[in-house]
Design a protein around this motif. Structure first.
Motif, mmCIF file in Angstrom:
data_model
loop_
_atom_site.group_PDB
_atom_site.id
_atom_site.type_symbol
_atom_site.label_atom_id
_atom_site.label_comp_id
_atom_site.label_asym_id
_atom_site.label_seq_id
_atom_site.Cartn_x
_atom_site.Cartn_y
_atom_site.Cartn_z
ATOM 1 N N ALA A 97 0.833 -1.203 0.000
ATOM 2 C CA ALA A 97 0.000 0.000 0.000
ATOM 3 C C ALA A 97 0.870 1.257 0.000
ATOM 4 C CB ALA A 97 -0.920 -0.018 1.222
ATOM 5 N N ASN A 98 1.996 1.199 0.708
ATOM 6 C CA ASN A 98 2.949 2.310 0.731
ATOM 7 C C ASN A 98 4.339 1.725 0.462
ATOM 8 O OD1 ASN A 98 4.653 4.486 1.254
ATOM 9 N ND2 ASN A 98 3.389 5.260 2.938
ATOM 10 N N PRO A 99 4.713 1.563 -0.814
ATOM 11 C CA PRO A 99 5.987 0.892 -1.133
ATOM 12 C C PRO A 99 7.215 1.612 -0.594
ATOM 13 C CG PRO A 99 4.985 1.854 -3.104
ATOM 14 C CD PRO A 99 3.975 1.928 -2.025
ATOM 15 N N TYR A 100 7.141 2.932 -0.432
ATOM 16 C CA TYR A 100 8.307 3.669 0.058
ATOM 17 C C TYR A 100 8.504 3.445 1.558
ATOM 18 C CZ TYR A 100 7.383 5.719 -4.454
ATOM 19 O OH TYR A 100 7.137 5.883 -5.797
ATOM 20 N N LEU A 101 7.409 3.264 2.285
ATOM 21 C CA LEU A 101 7.526 2.888 3.686
ATOM 22 C C LEU A 101 8.057 1.458 3.792
ATOM 23 C CD1 LEU A 101 7.093 3.667 6.637
ATOM 24 C CD2 LEU A 101 4.738 2.797 6.445
ATOM 25 N N GLY A 102 7.578 0.600 2.888
ATOM 26 C CA GLY A 102 8.108 -0.761 2.843
ATOM 27 C C GLY A 102 9.592 -0.771 2.543
ATOM 28 N N THR A 107 15.052 11.641 4.073
ATOM 29 C CA THR A 107 15.007 11.881 2.629
ATOM 30 C C THR A 107 13.717 11.365 2.005
ATOM 31 O OG1 THR A 107 16.044 9.787 1.901
ATOM 32 C CG2 THR A 107 17.523 11.584 2.552
ATOM 33 N N LEU A 108 13.105 10.364 2.621
ATOM 34 C CA LEU A 108 11.912 9.745 2.047
ATOM 35 C C LEU A 108 10.618 10.459 2.424
ATOM 36 C CD1 LEU A 108 12.687 5.932 2.601
ATOM 37 C CD2 LEU A 108 12.961 7.264 0.492
ATOM 38 N N LEU A 109 10.691 11.457 3.297
ATOM 39 C CA LEU A 109 9.473 12.095 3.799
ATOM 40 C C LEU A 109 8.516 12.522 2.693
ATOM 41 C CD1 LEU A 109 10.879 14.250 6.750
ATOM 42 C CD2 LEU A 109 9.576 12.120 6.893
ATOM 43 N N PRO A 110 8.966 13.171 1.613
ATOM 44 C CA PRO A 110 8.011 13.607 0.579
ATOM 45 C C PRO A 110 7.314 12.451 -0.127
ATOM 46 C CG PRO A 110 10.132 14.725 0.336
ATOM 47 C CD PRO A 110 10.341 13.609 1.296
ATOM 48 N N LEU A 111 7.917 11.261 -0.071
ATOM 49 C CA LEU A 111 7.337 10.101 -0.751
ATOM 50 C C LEU A 111 6.415 9.299 0.161
ATOM 51 C CD1 LEU A 111 10.532 8.755 -2.592
ATOM 52 C CD2 LEU A 111 8.870 10.455 -3.390
ATOM 53 N N LEU A 112 6.575 9.473 1.470
ATOM 54 C CA LEU A 112 5.835 8.641 2.416
ATOM 55 C C LEU A 112 4.394 9.113 2.608
ATOM 56 C CD1 LEU A 112 8.571 8.053 5.135
ATOM 57 C CD2 LEU A 112 7.778 6.459 3.396
ATOM 58 N N HIS A 113 4.202 10.420 2.622
ATOM 59 C CA HIS A 113 2.851 10.952 2.839
ATOM 60 C C HIS A 113 2.835 12.414 2.426
ATOM 61 C CE1 HIS A 113 -1.047 11.683 4.752
ATOM 62 N NE2 HIS A 113 -1.157 10.369 4.909
ATOM 63 N N LYS A 114 1.725 12.868 1.850
ATOM 64 C CA LYS A 114 1.644 14.273 1.430
ATOM 65 C C LYS A 114 1.585 15.218 2.621
ATOM 66 C CE LYS A 114 -3.401 13.974 0.826
ATOM 67 N NZ LYS A 114 -4.500 14.105 -0.158
ATOM 68 N N ASP A 115 1.143 14.702 3.771
ATOM 69 C CA ASP A 115 1.152 15.468 5.011
ATOM 70 C C ASP A 115 2.503 15.252 5.693
ATOM 71 O OD1 ASP A 115 0.948 16.344 7.669
ATOM 72 O OD2 ASP A 115 -1.176 15.851 7.797
ATOM 73 N N THR A 116 3.313 16.307 5.788
ATOM 74 C CA THR A 116 4.671 16.169 6.326
ATOM 75 C C THR A 116 4.655 15.643 7.758
ATOM 76 O OG1 THR A 116 5.452 17.972 4.932
ATOM 77 C CG2 THR A 116 6.829 17.390 6.822
ATOM 78 N N HIS A 117 3.716 16.101 8.576
ATOM 79 C CA HIS A 117 3.659 15.639 9.961
ATOM 80 C C HIS A 117 3.389 14.141 10.026
ATOM 81 C CE1 HIS A 117 3.976 19.639 11.660
ATOM 82 N NE2 HIS A 117 3.000 20.068 10.858
#
Length: 495
Positions: free
Chosen positions: A226-231, A314-324
Motif C-alpha cells: 500500500a505504501n511501497p516507500y515505507l516498505g 530523505t523519504l518524507l516527501p514520498l511517504l505521505h503528502k502530510d509532512t507531519h
C-alpha cells in the motif's frame, strides 16, 4: 584519441553483457566520463572464481587485454562509464560528495540473470574529485581485495573484488607509492548518501525516480505494498540490522560508517580504515581519523540507526503528502531498529554458543561471556572457536579465570536442549570462523606484494580465507593473534 575509440572487438568474446539501468536515471545523479588512461597496466591479481560466476572468461581476461579493461585503458563492449553523484554525513557533518576516484563501467548481467555493478576504483579524476588526484595506491587496493573477499567467505553481504592492476604510474601520498586500480563488483553502489544528494537539492522528481529504481532493481515485491516507500524504509532497516549484527559476530569494525558508506541493498561497502578485532573490547577503534570513537566496534548498531534516520528524512516527501504524518511514520519505524538488531544479534550469538532452543537467560549468558572475555583480554575469534571443543571437554584456550564459572553455566545450558553435544559442536563450527584476516598477517602479505612484488603469500592467504570455517593444520599461522608486545594497530584512509 578517446578511450571509447579504442574498444577492441575481442572484448565481446570475454563474456561482457551490460545493461546500464543507472545511466537511464535523471542525469543529475551522474556525469558521463571515461576513465583516465594509465601508462603501463599489469594484472596483479584476478578473481577467477568471481569471473566465472559473472559469466566472464577468466582465461581471456588474464591477459594484456584484461589488464587494459581493468585499468580503463580499454572499455568492454556495452560499457557506459559514469561517475555517480551522492552526498553524505561524514562523522556527523553533511558534505556534498560523489565518485572522486571511481568510474561505474556499467551493470553486468550474469548467466543467472542477476545484475551487478562493475566499477573501477582509482581510475582518475572526475568532476567530484575536488582536490584529489583520482588515483589509488596498490596497498589499499590489495587490502580491499583481501578484506572484501574474506567477508564473502564469512558469509557476510559485501561488495566483491574482481581484479587489481598496477598502473605503472606513481601516486603521491606521504611518500611516492605504486598506483593501482581495483575492479569492484556490487549489487549496486546506491547509498543513503545518494538519496541525501537529491533531498538536499530539493529534487523531488529525481528522488522519486531513484526510489522507484531501487524498488525495481532490489525489492520489486514491495511495489505491491500500500505504501511501497515505507516498505522500502522498513526493508533497508531490516537488512542493515542483520548486516551490522553479522559484523559484530565476527569482530569486524567498518571504521567509517558515514551515510555515503551505507548501501541501500544491505551490502558492506567501502573498505577504508576497517579491521578485525583481536582481543575483545567493545571500545576498539582502528581508524586514525576516528579520534572520538564514533565508529567503535560497540557503537556500530547505534550509528546504523543514526544513518537510517537520515535515510528516513530523505523519504518524507514520498511517504505521505502530510509532512507531519510522514515524520510520524519514520519515527515509528526507526524506533523498531534496536529490537530488529537485538534479535538478529542474539540469534547469531545463540548459534555461536550451540543453542538451538531459547531461554530467558540467554541474553545474560551471552553478555556475561563477553564481559569475561573483555576482563581476560581474550582473543575474540579464537575464544569463540574454542567453544566447540569446550562443548565436549575443557579447552586450553578457554582457561581464563573470568570464564571459569561461566563455562560451567553454559555447559549446563547445553544439557537442557534436546539436541546432543555433537549437534551443538557442529553448529558452533559453522558459526565461529577459525580464520579471519588478522591485521598483522594482512600487513605482512601486503608488504611482500607492494615492496617486493611477491604475490604468492597474498594468494595463499586468499585461498585460506575463502573457507574460513574449516580448520586446516597448514592454516595454523593465520590463526595466531599478534604478539602482545606489538604496537596498537592503526588503519588509514586510502585517499
Amino acid at each position: 584519441m578517446a578511450i571509447t575509440d579504442t574498444i577492441s572487438v575481442a572484448s565481446s568474446d570475454m563474456g561482457w553483457n551490460f545493461d546500464n539501468s543507472y545511466a537511464r536515471l535523471p542525469n543529475s545523479l551522474y556525469t558521463l566520463i571515461d576513465p583516465v588512461p594509465v601508462r603501463e597496466p599489469r594484472l596483479a591479481v584476478l578473481n577467477r572464481a568471481l569471473c566465472e560466476s559473472l559469466g566472464l572468461d577468466a582465461g581471456a581476461l588474464d591477459s594484456d587485454a584484461g589488464a587494459a579493461i581493468f585499468s580503463g585503458n580499454m572499455l568492454p563492449e556495452g560499457a557506459q562509464p559514469l561517475a555517480q553523484a551522492y552526498a553524505g554525513h561524514q562523522f556527523g557533518s553533511f558534505t556534498m560528495l560523489g565518485d572522486g576516484r571511481a568510474i561505474l563501467l556499467g551493470e553486468q548481467i550474469t548467466p543467472q540473470r542477476e545484475r551487478f555493478d562493475i566499477q573501477l576504483k582509482g581510475s582518475g579524476r572526475t568532476p567530484f574529485s575536488r582536490s584529489g588526484d583520482g588515483r589509488a595506491a596498490l596497498g589499499p587496493m590489495l587490502r580491499e581485495y583481501i578484506i572484501s573477499e574474506a567477508m564473502h567467505g564469512l558469509g557476510i553481504p559485501t561488495t566483491r573484488s574482481l581484479a587489481v592492476v598496477v598502473t605503472g604510474e606513481p601516486v603521491q601520498r606521504e611518500t611516492s607509492l605504486q598506483g593501482a586500480i581495483l575492479t569492484r563488483v556490487a549489487a549496486s553502489h546506491i547509498r543513503v548518501g545518494t538519496f541525501e544528494y537529491l533531498s538536499t537539492r530539493g529534487d523531488l522528481e529525481g528522488l522519486q525516480a531513484l526510489a522507484d529504481h531501487v524498488l525495481d532493481r532490489h525489492f520489486p515485491a514491495l511495489k505491491e505494498d500500500a505504501n511501497p516507500y515505507l516498505g522500502l524504509f522498513h526493508t533497508v532497516m531490516q537488512r542493515q540490522a542483520s548486516l551490522v549484527a553479522k559484523w559484530l559476530h565476527v569482530g569486524f569494525i567498518h571504521g567509517v560508517m558515514n551515510t555515503d558508506n551505507m548501501s541501500i541493498c544491505g551490502d558492506t561497502i567501502d573498505y577504508g580504515p576497517c579491521a578485525f578485532m583481536d582481543a575483545y573490547d567493545p571500545a576498539t577503534v582502528f581508524s586514525s581519523i576516528d579520534q572520538g570513537g564514533r565508529y567503535a566496534y560497540g557503537n556500530q548498531p547505534h550509528m546504523a540507526q543514526w544513518n537510517l534516520a537520515r535515510f528516513g528524512e530523505t523519504l518524507l516527501p514520498l511517504l505521505h503528502k502530510d509532512t507531519h504524518k510522514a515524520v510520524e511514520l519514520v519515527q515509528e519505524a526507526i524506533q523498531t531498529f534496536p529490537e530488529l538488531f537485538r534479535r538478529a544479534w542474539l540469534s547469531g550469538m545463540q548459534a555461536k554458543l550451540g543453542l538451538f532452543t531459547q531461554e530467558p537467560d540467554d541474553l545474560s549468558l551471552v553478555k556475561d561471556l563477553l564481559t569475561g572475555m573483555q576482563e581476560g583480554r581474550a582473543d575474540y575469534t579464537n575464544t569463540l572457536r574454542a567453544l566447540a571443543s569446550a562443548a565436549m571437554q575443557r579447552a586450553p584456550a578457554l582457561q581464563i579465570p573470568a570464564l571459569t564459572e561461566w563455562l560451567s553455566r553454559w555447559q549446563a545450558r547445553l544439557t537442557r536442549q534436546p539436541q546432543d553435544l555433537d549437534a551443538a559442536r557442529s553448529v558452533m563450527r559453522a558459526h565461529n570462523p577459525a580464520l579471519i584476516p588478522r591485521n598483522h598477517i594482512v600487513e605482512e602479505v601486503l608488504e611482500k606484494a607492494t615492496r617486493h612484488g611477491d604475490y604468492a603469500p597474498l594468494k595463499r592467504l586468499l585461498a585460506a580465507l575463502s573457507s574460513p570455517y574449516e580448520e586446516r593444520p597448514e592454516d595454523a599461522p593465520y590463526r595466531q593473534p599478534p604478539d602482545p608486545s606489538a604496537q596498537p594497530y592503526q588503519t588509514f584512509c586510502g585517499t
